[in-house]
Motif scaffolding. Structure first.
Motif, PDB file in Angstrom:
ATOM      1  N   GLY A   1      -2.063 -12.206   5.314  1.00 59.28           N
ATOM      2  CA  GLY A   1      -1.139 -12.591   6.362  1.00 59.28           C
ATOM      3  C   GLY A   1      -0.340 -11.432   6.918  1.00 59.28           C
ATOM      4  O   GLY A   1      -0.186 -10.386   6.290  1.00 59.28           O
ATOM      5  N   VAL A   2       0.195 -11.647   8.134  1.00 60.36           N
ATOM      6  CA  VAL A   2       1.056 -10.658   8.778  1.00 60.36           C
ATOM      7  C   VAL A   2       2.141 -11.400   9.540  1.00 60.36           C
ATOM      8  O   VAL A   2       1.901 -12.465  10.113  1.00 60.36           O
ATOM      9  N   ALA A   3       3.367 -10.867   9.511  1.00 57.89           N
ATOM     10  CA  ALA A   3       4.487 -11.457  10.233  1.00 57.89           C
ATOM     11  C   ALA A   3       5.278 -10.344  10.903  1.00 57.89           C
ATOM     12  O   ALA A   3       5.307  -9.204  10.423  1.00 57.89           O
ATOM     13  N   VAL A   4       5.927 -10.691  12.022  1.00 53.94           N
ATOM     14  CA  VAL A   4       6.723  -9.732  12.783  1.00 53.94           C
ATOM     15  C   VAL A   4       8.152 -10.235  12.876  1.00 53.94           C
ATOM     16  O   VAL A   4       8.397 -11.392  13.241  1.00 53.94           O
ATOM     17  N   THR A   5       9.113  -9.370  12.526  1.00 55.20           N
ATOM     18  CA  THR A   5      10.523  -9.717  12.576  1.00 55.20           C
ATOM     19  C   THR A   5      11.281  -8.557  13.214  1.00 55.20           C
ATOM     20  O   THR A   5      10.837  -7.410  13.134  1.00 55.20           O
ATOM     21  N   PRO A   6      12.413  -8.813  13.877  1.00 58.13           N
ATOM     22  CA  PRO A   6      13.140  -7.718  14.524  1.00 58.13           C
ATOM     23  C   PRO A   6      13.714  -6.726  13.526  1.00 58.13           C
ATOM     24  O   PRO A   6      14.185  -7.090  12.442  1.00 58.13           O
ATOM     25  N   GLY A   7      13.681  -5.449  13.903  1.00 51.93           N
ATOM     26  CA  GLY A   7      14.304  -4.380  13.136  1.00 51.93           C
ATOM     27  C   GLY A   7      15.290  -3.634  13.994  1.00 51.93           C
ATOM     28  O   GLY A   7      15.442  -3.912  15.189  1.00 51.93           O
ATOM     29  N   ARG A   8      15.960  -2.672  13.432  1.00 49.50           N
ATOM     30  CA  ARG A   8      16.966  -1.930  14.189  1.00 49.50           C
ATOM     31  C   ARG A   8      16.349  -1.040  15.258  1.00 49.50           C
ATOM     32  O   ARG A   8      16.950  -0.811  16.304  1.00 49.50           O
ATOM     33  N   ASP A   9      15.168  -0.532  15.006  1.00 51.57           N
ATOM     34  CA  ASP A   9      14.534   0.401  15.934  1.00 51.57           C
ATOM     35  C   ASP A   9      13.248  -0.161  16.521  1.00 51.57           C
ATOM     36  O   ASP A   9      12.367   0.602  16.935  1.00 51.57           O
ATOM     37  N   GLY A  10      13.137  -1.473  16.544  1.00 54.35           N
ATOM     38  CA  GLY A  10      11.924  -2.100  17.045  1.00 54.35           C
ATOM     39  C   GLY A  10      11.415  -3.114  16.047  1.00 54.35           C
ATOM     40  O   GLY A  10      12.046  -3.383  15.016  1.00 54.35           O
ATOM     41  N   PRO A  11      10.261  -3.697  16.315  1.00 53.46           N
ATOM     42  CA  PRO A  11       9.741  -4.730  15.415  1.00 53.46           C
ATOM     43  C   PRO A  11       9.351  -4.177  14.055  1.00 53.46           C
ATOM     44  O   PRO A  11       8.901  -3.028  13.938  1.00 53.46           O
ATOM     45  N   LEU A  12       9.538  -4.992  13.018  1.00 53.41           N
ATOM     46  CA  LEU A  12       9.031  -4.710  11.681  1.00 53.41           C
ATOM     47  C   LEU A  12       7.778  -5.557  11.486  1.00 53.41           C
ATOM     48  O   LEU A  12       7.798  -6.760  11.736  1.00 53.41           O
ATOM     49  N   VAL A  13       6.708  -4.946  11.021  1.00 49.36           N
ATOM     50  CA  VAL A  13       5.439  -5.640  10.830  1.00 49.36           C
ATOM     51  C   VAL A  13       5.130  -5.673   9.337  1.00 49.36           C
ATOM     52  O   VAL A  13       4.882  -4.626   8.723  1.00 49.36           O
ATOM     53  N   PHE A  14       5.167  -6.872   8.757  1.00 50.59           N
ATOM     54  CA  PHE A  14       4.921  -7.039   7.325  1.00 50.59           C
ATOM     55  C   PHE A  14       3.491  -7.523   7.129  1.00 50.59           C
ATOM     56  O   PHE A  14       3.084  -8.534   7.692  1.00 50.59           O
ATOM     57  N   VAL A  15       2.720  -6.804   6.305  1.00 51.36           N
ATOM     58  CA  VAL A  15       1.332  -7.155   5.997  1.00 51.36           C
ATOM     59  C   VAL A  15       1.225  -7.445   4.505  1.00 51.36           C
ATOM     60  O   VAL A  15       1.585  -6.606   3.677  1.00 51.36           O
TER      61      VAL A  15
ATOM     62  N   GLY B   1      -0.402  -7.606   1.076  1.00 53.43           N
ATOM     63  CA  GLY B   1      -1.487  -6.947   0.360  1.00 53.43           C
ATOM     64  C   GLY B   1      -2.029  -7.833  -0.740  1.00 53.43           C
ATOM     65  O   GLY B   1      -1.260  -8.428  -1.497  1.00 53.43           O
ATOM     66  N   TYR B   2      -3.334  -7.903  -0.842  1.00 55.53           N
ATOM     67  CA  TYR B   2      -3.981  -8.763  -1.844  1.00 55.53           C
ATOM     68  C   TYR B   2      -4.424  -7.906  -3.017  1.00 55.53           C
ATOM     69  O   TYR B   2      -5.422  -7.189  -2.953  1.00 55.53           O
ATOM     70  N   GLY B   3      -3.630  -7.936  -4.097  1.00 53.93           N
ATOM     71  CA  GLY B   3      -3.926  -7.103  -5.256  1.00 53.93           C
ATOM     72  C   GLY B   3      -3.617  -5.642  -5.024  1.00 53.93           C
ATOM     73  O   GLY B   3      -4.027  -4.782  -5.809  1.00 53.93           O
ATOM     74  N   GLU B   4      -2.904  -5.355  -3.968  1.00 55.51           N
ATOM     75  CA  GLU B   4      -2.452  -3.999  -3.668  1.00 55.51           C
ATOM     76  C   GLU B   4      -1.106  -4.120  -2.963  1.00 55.51           C
ATOM     77  O   GLU B   4      -0.692  -5.219  -2.590  1.00 55.51           O
ATOM     78  N   PRO B   5      -0.374  -3.001  -2.798  1.00 55.43           N
ATOM     79  CA  PRO B   5       0.977  -3.119  -2.233  1.00 55.43           C
ATOM     80  C   PRO B   5       0.996  -3.742  -0.840  1.00 55.43           C
ATOM     81  O   PRO B   5       0.093  -3.519  -0.032  1.00 55.43           O
ATOM     82  N   ASN B   6       2.037  -4.553  -0.599  1.00 52.75           N
ATOM     83  CA  ASN B   6       2.307  -5.003   0.756  1.00 52.75           C
ATOM     84  C   ASN B   6       2.680  -3.796   1.619  1.00 52.75           C
ATOM     85  O   ASN B   6       3.061  -2.744   1.103  1.00 52.75           O
ATOM     86  N   ARG B   7       2.607  -3.982   2.914  1.00 52.01           N
ATOM     87  CA  ARG B   7       3.000  -2.922   3.832  1.00 52.01           C
ATOM     88  C   ARG B   7       4.096  -3.424   4.764  1.00 52.01           C
ATOM     89  O   ARG B   7       4.064  -4.567   5.205  1.00 52.01           O
ATOM     90  N   LEU B   8       5.051  -2.554   5.035  1.00 53.68           N
ATOM     91  CA  LEU B   8       6.113  -2.840   5.993  1.00 53.68           C
ATOM     92  C   LEU B   8       6.128  -1.706   7.007  1.00 53.68           C
ATOM     93  O   LEU B   8       6.623  -0.610   6.741  1.00 53.68           O
ATOM     94  N   TYR B   9       5.569  -1.985   8.170  1.00 46.79           N
ATOM     95  CA  TYR B   9       5.467  -0.960   9.210  1.00 46.79           C
ATOM     96  C   TYR B   9       6.730  -0.957  10.065  1.00 46.79           C
ATOM     97  O   TYR B   9       7.142  -1.988  10.601  1.00 46.79           O
ATOM     98  N   THR B  10       7.349   0.210  10.171  1.00 47.99           N
ATOM     99  CA  THR B  10       8.517   0.401  11.027  1.00 47.99           C
ATOM    100  C   THR B  10       8.204   1.479  12.051  1.00 47.99           C
ATOM    101  O   THR B  10       7.376   2.363  11.812  1.00 47.99           O
ATOM    102  N   ARG B  11       8.881   1.397  13.194  1.00 50.83           N
ATOM    103  CA  ARG B  11       8.560   2.292  14.317  1.00 50.83           C
ATOM    104  C   ARG B  11       9.475   3.499  14.344  1.00 50.83           C
ATOM    105  O   ARG B  11      10.691   3.387  14.270  1.00 50.83           O
ATOM    106  N   THR B  12       8.868   4.673  14.449  1.00 49.33           N
ATOM    107  CA  THR B  12       9.585   5.932  14.606  1.00 49.33           C
ATOM    108  C   THR B  12       8.831   6.780  15.619  1.00 49.33           C
ATOM    109  O   THR B  12       7.623   7.016  15.458  1.00 49.33           O
ATOM    110  N   ASP B  13       9.531   7.216  16.661  1.00 53.92           N
ATOM    111  CA  ASP B  13       8.920   8.053  17.698  1.00 53.92           C
ATOM    112  C   ASP B  13       7.671   7.401  18.288  1.00 53.92           C
ATOM    113  O   ASP B  13       6.667   8.067  18.565  1.00 53.92           O
ATOM    114  N   GLY B  14       7.730   6.090  18.453  1.00 52.14           N
ATOM    115  CA  GLY B  14       6.661   5.389  19.150  1.00 52.14           C
ATOM    116  C   GLY B  14       5.473   4.976  18.303  1.00 52.14           C
ATOM    117  O   GLY B  14       4.559   4.320  18.814  1.00 52.14           O
ATOM    118  N   ARG B  15       5.453   5.333  17.013  1.00 55.44           N
ATOM    119  CA  ARG B  15       4.346   4.958  16.147  1.00 55.44           C
ATOM    120  C   ARG B  15       4.882   4.250  14.905  1.00 55.44           C
ATOM    121  O   ARG B  15       6.071   4.352  14.574  1.00 55.44           O
TER     122      ARG B  15
END
Length: 467
Positions: A19-33, A35-49
């Motif tokens: 699964g993946v969900a998107v929630t607001p962050g201070r510098d843009g959207p936070l994207v939570f992925v 992980g199945y048997g491995e770490p979850n990921r929390l993508y945050t935006r810095t300098d456009g990426r």
């Protein structure tokens, strides 16, 4: 149609995710992925990426993440993230869930509410799949439903002391069976009803009556007893919504309401023959004023359907769906598990993000339509009286070309939840009026002729009301 935009992510590492969900962050959207048997990921935006910043309990690499959703469950104005962990097919699982509470004092510091001493005997060990957030009382305080498989549905609400209570039997969500999908929205009423997608039996539908969910008789096409529901989505039909049922290894459905209020299956061949569907995403990716349908297929090329303007087709006035060129997002060798739409780079164009990992780890993919920026757009972000995203609110947009509606996503598409924004492509139309209806029935209307912008609309009871 789609072109690869995966360069928006700073890494191309293979991920076994769901699964993946998107929630607001201070510098843009936070994207939570998840992980199945491995770490979850929390993508945050810095300098456009976007870079993975998950650590500690957020990363949580020992469990098996499946369904994810974000919602303000403690009414503090900031969304929490619920992660359903499951390493079993049905019944019970050894993995308990996470309820991640973000501490606003520290951008990357989170705690797990289930780890509080008061919740020592409140952990969820039921094997399940999708999760969804429900503001059943219209107070801006959400509960989280978990579609359990071979066990009763769970519905967690928080007390003021952080105590998590399973309220499912008390609120009428007494469902046990092969639950796979959850679709909240105004399906048969103006309230936030709940469709439960079932594998190996008919789907179930509940109407929200004053905070209690009452089972209602369901039309045969929507019940779809021979289908195995996975991806589910609401599709805009002006002043009503159709329901897409993406089925696993069977015919998929597009259930539209006729003049009598009955749901009938009007799925074109391009959808009904889409076997092995995982996620379904309904969104206006090209900003032409009409939604497209993205079907995330498993082990076969993904599909895209577009809604054709009946005037352009010289038809009898009814809209028609047809297969569209999907471009790079076909992914014929992909094993997609989750998919969402979100404007990741604030350019007014929706990106399509696809997570993989059912059979083997694969990189996360991002796609967008290159010429979508040539069309106009409007984005509406309603908030609760506490200032959090108003998931479940219905946004109605009137333009010079007609009426369009969106529901602020509470959970849909299978395992996933998209950004809490109503995104409208305008094509060449001009917006005239926006009306937001919150889960408590209150409404606000804003007159606007502005395009290519985002409008924030606060709940009428909020201390500060933005125009």
């Amino acid at each position: 149609m789609f072109r690869d935009r995966s360069e928006l992510l700073t890494d191309a590492d293979p991920v076994r995710g769901y699964g993946v969900a998107v929630t607001p962050g201070r510098d843009g959207p936070l994207v939570f992925v998840a992980g199945y048997g491995e770490p979850n990921r929390l993508y945050t935006r810095t300098d456009g990426r976007f870079s993975d910043t998950a650590c500690g309990i957020v990363a949580d690499g020992d469990r098996h993440g499946m369904g994810v959703c974000a919602a303000d469950v403690d009414a503090d104005g900031c969304e929490e993230v619920y992660v359903h962990n499951c390493a079993s097919y049905a019944g019970l699982t050894a993995d308990s869930d996470l309820l991640l509470d973000r501490l606003e004092s520290d951008r990357y510091r989170w705690t797990d509410t289930f780890a509080l001493a008061v919740n020592a005997d409140r952990l969820n060990f039921r094997a399940g799949r999708s999760v969804a957030a429900l503001d059943r009382l219209g107070t801006g305080r959400y509960g989280v439903a978990i579609a359990s498989y071979g066990a009763p549905i769970a519905f967690y609400e928080l007390g003021d002391d952080g105590e998590a209570s399973d309220m499912a039997p008390d609120v009428g969500l007494d469902v046990e069976g092969g639950c796979r999908s959850l679709l909240p929205g105004p399906i048969v009423s103006e309230e936030i009803d709940l469709l439960v997608g079932i594998e190996g039996g008919p789907n179930r539908l509940f109407r929200n009556e004053g905070g209690r969910y009452v089972p209602v008789e369901i039309d045969p096409s929507l019940a779809d007893p021979e289908g195995d529901a996975r991806g589910v989505a609401l599709v805009d039909e002006g002043d009503s919504f159709a329901v897409v049922l993406g089925n696993w290894e069977g015919e998929s459905r597009l259930c539209s309401r006729n003049a009598a209020g009955t749901f009938v299956d009007v799925a074109p061949d391009a959808l009904s023959t889409a076997g092995s569907v995982r996620s379904v995403v309904a969104a206006d990716f090209d900003n032409d004023g009409r939604e497209e349908l993205f079907c995330n297929q498993f082990g076969e090329p993904n599909r895209l359907l577009e809604r054709v303007d009946p005037a352009a087709e010289d038809s009898d006035g009814g809209s028609e769906w047809t297969a569209a060129a999907i471009g790079d997002a076909a992914e014929p060798e992909g094993f997609g598990t989750g998919a969402i739409a979100a404007d990741l780079d604030d350019d007014g164009v929706l990106e399509l993000l696809v997570v993989h990992g059912e059979v083997a780890a694969q990189p996360i993919s991002v796609y967008a339509v290159p010429d979508a920026a040539e069309n106009g757009w409007l984005r509406v972000r309603p908030t609760t009286e506490h200032g959090a995203p108003a998931r479940g609110a219905v946004v109605r947009l009137e333009t010079t070309s007609g009426v369009h509606r969106r529901v602020i996503d509470s959970g849909a598409g299978y395992l996933c939840q998209t950004e809490p924004v109503a995104h409208f492509g305008l094509g060449e139309a001009t917006p005239t009026r926006v009306t937001v209806r919150w889960p408590d029935g209150r409404e606000r209307t804003v007159e606007t002729r502005s395009a290519d912008t985002e409008i924030g609309i606060s709940h009428p009871a909020a201390k500060r009301v933005r125009p």
